[in-house]
Design a protein around this motif. Structure first.
Motif, PDB file in Angstrom:
ATOM      1  N   VAL A 163       7.368  -0.028  -2.962  1.00 45.60           N
ATOM      2  CA  VAL A 163       6.687   0.392  -1.521  1.00 45.60           C
ATOM      3  C   VAL A 163       7.250  -0.883  -0.593  1.00 45.60           C
ATOM      4  O   VAL A 163       7.642  -0.869   0.248  1.00 45.60           O
ATOM      5  N   SER A 201       6.378   9.572   8.103  1.00 46.53           N
ATOM      6  CA  SER A 201       5.200   9.580   7.126  1.00 46.53           C
ATOM      7  C   SER A 201       4.158   8.698   7.285  1.00 46.53           C
ATOM      8  O   SER A 201       3.180   9.008   7.292  1.00 46.53           O
ATOM      9  N   THR A 243      -2.699   7.455   0.356  1.00 48.00           N
ATOM     10  CA  THR A 243      -1.291   6.885  -0.336  1.00 48.00           C
ATOM     11  C   THR A 243      -0.422   7.962  -0.891  1.00 48.00           C
ATOM     12  O   THR A 243       0.770   7.970  -0.664  1.00 48.00           O
ATOM     13  N   ILE A 280       1.501   9.896   1.821  1.00 52.60           N
ATOM     14  CA  ILE A 280       2.808   9.308   2.489  1.00 52.60           C
ATOM     15  C   ILE A 280       3.766   9.727   1.783  1.00 52.60           C
ATOM     16  O   ILE A 280       4.914  10.154   2.237  1.00 52.60           O
ATOM     17  N   ALA A 281       3.857   9.834   0.431  1.00 52.71           N
ATOM     18  CA  ALA A 281       4.932  10.308  -0.466  1.00 52.71           C
ATOM     19  C   ALA A 281       5.099  11.770  -0.149  1.00 52.71           C
ATOM     20  O   ALA A 281       6.431  12.170   0.168  1.00 52.71           O
ATOM     21  N   THR A 339       6.722  12.130   3.437  1.00 51.46           N
ATOM     22  CA  THR A 339       8.160  11.908   3.271  1.00 51.46           C
ATOM     23  C   THR A 339       9.067  13.144   3.009  1.00 51.46           C
ATOM     24  O   THR A 339      10.191  13.371   3.557  1.00 51.46           O
ATOM     25  N   TRP A 375       5.143   5.586  -3.775  1.00 50.64           N
ATOM     26  CA  TRP A 375       3.958   5.781  -3.444  1.00 50.64           C
ATOM     27  C   TRP A 375       2.881   6.231  -4.170  1.00 50.64           C
ATOM     28  O   TRP A 375       1.605   6.011  -4.294  1.00 50.64           O
ATOM     29  N   ASN A 376       3.306   7.184  -5.093  1.00 49.06           N
ATOM     30  CA  ASN A 376       2.472   7.981  -6.127  1.00 49.06           C
ATOM     31  C   ASN A 376       2.083   6.767  -7.093  1.00 49.06           C
ATOM     32  O   ASN A 376       0.870   6.905  -7.645  1.00 49.06           O
ATOM     33  N   GLY A 381      -0.776   4.617  -5.494  1.00 42.94           N
ATOM     34  CA  GLY A 381      -1.928   5.527  -5.476  1.00 42.94           C
ATOM     35  C   GLY A 381      -2.680   5.814  -6.757  1.00 42.94           C
ATOM     36  O   GLY A 381      -3.833   5.806  -6.728  1.00 42.94           O
TER      37      GLY A 381
END
Length: 368
Positions: free
Chosen positions: A57, A127, A277, A280-281, A284, A337-338, A341
């Protein structure tokens, strides 16, 4: 991962010292909160996937911020006008490149690697803003519905159900199809808005028509993004509002908004941060999907989804390098991002922090 813990701890104390300068005695009053932050930092430093996700990130963030400034090739120049052979040139490996682009070229002969730096800025901005606009709307409505109950709860949740009843992608497509022309008129009439959004997306002001298409994706995604947050916050609020400290806040005469944001929100925010979080992925990929379907910006804007869509017309004979690289880039962003998160989900769990605190105390006792 000791360096990560030390770095995060330093950031915590920089913030605490800054607050102390403006509010003397802040550190003493908030010592338990600082201790919680240190435990979170320690838990994060012990999570390999969290550290990897954070690094990914961070790299994406830095490249998104400086990408358009360091790109060595402007996106509005079409090399195939000079020489048709520049179209979909294959990748090359040093030292045999002899000046050819490392990852090949796209349909217009532009360096794919240079274009991806512009595309990362666009995807990152969309995103982040979608989540930062959609989440607060859902949080406020969820807090109101859960705390007030009765008719307000019924009305807000039925509106939420209406939005949830439609497939998100279909609803976003509908809004993204009708908004660009209206937004283009607004940008034409306001030069300050054109300059602002052009700088935000890392594009030229002359592309205000394509900026309108990007803004339409923004609005379309925000409209379909808030219901999930409203549902989760409402459920958490229903359980928290029955606790004694909320009753004490009511008896002390605090206003509804003070109770919502000073007492309820801090106690329901942990799952929301984790959800943001992950979202956001998702945002995108969602934005890239809309552009892939032709609802985003057109030429010459190098949006990642649109570039994949154009390259797909020549896949796999000539453009496989474009599809594979840009698809892998989107996957890289989403994985970062994953992973972050997934680590935050454990870090923000009070039981995890208590277990870490207990383990640290045992280690201290063993060391005397």
């Amino acid at each position: 991962m000791e360096f990560m813990y030390k770095a995060l701890k330093k950031v915590i104390w920089l913030y605490a010292n800054a607050r102390e300068k403006f509010s003397p005695g802040w550190i003493t009053k908030n010592s338990s909160r600082i201790r919680e932050w240190e435990l979170m930092a320690y838990a994060y430093s012990k999570s390999p996937i969290g550290v990897v996700g954070g690094i990914i990130v961070f790299i994406v963030f830095i490249l998104s911020v400086i990408g358009p400034m360091i790109s060595w090739e402007p996106y509005w120049e079409y090399k195939i006008v000079i020489n048709e052979s520049y179209r979909y040139m294959p990748p090359c490996l040093p030292p045999s490149c002899s000046g050819n682009p490392l990852l090949g070229t796209d349909e217009w002969g532009r360096d794919v690697l240079a274009m991806s730096l512009y595309g990362m800025r666009i995807s990152f901005v969309i995103s982040i803003v979608v989540v930062l606009l959609g989440a607060p709307l859902g949080i406020i409505l969820g807090l109101l519905a859960g705390y007030k109950g009765g008719l307000i709860d019924e009305v807000l949740m039925r509106v939420t159900d209406i939005f949830l009843a439609f497939p998100g992608l279909v609803l976003a497509i509908a809004f993204a199809s009708v908004l660009p022309q209206r937004l283009r008129g607004v940008l034409e009439a306001n030069s300050a808005l054109r300059v602002f959004f052009a700088s935000l997306f890392g594009l030229r002001e002359a592309e205000y028509g394509q900026i309108a298409a990007l803004l339409s994706i923004w609005f379309a995604m925000v409209i379909v993004w808030w219901p999930g947050y409203a549902r989760i916050v409402r459920g958490s609020t229903l359980s928290v509002k029955e606790m004694p400290f909320i009753e004490a806040a009511k008896l002390s005469g605090l206003s509804t908004w003070s109770i919502l944001f000073r007492h309820l929100l801090p106690n329901v925010i942990s799952p929301i941060l984790v959800m943001m979080t992950f979202d956001i992925a998702t945002a995108t990929l969602f934005a890239a999907a809309l552009s892939f379907l032709g609802l985003g910006p057109q030429e010459p804007v190098p949006e990642l989804g649109f570039m994949i869509s154009k390259a797909g017309q020549f896949f796999p004979e000539r453009s496989s390098h474009v599809v594979i690289y840009l698809g892998s880039l989107l996957l890289f962003i989403a994985i970062g991002w994953n992973l972050l998160g997934d680590a935050l989900r454990d870090i923000l769990d009070p039981r995890t922090r208590r277990a870490i605190e207990y383990r640290l105390e045992k280690e201290k006792k063993k060391r005397g």
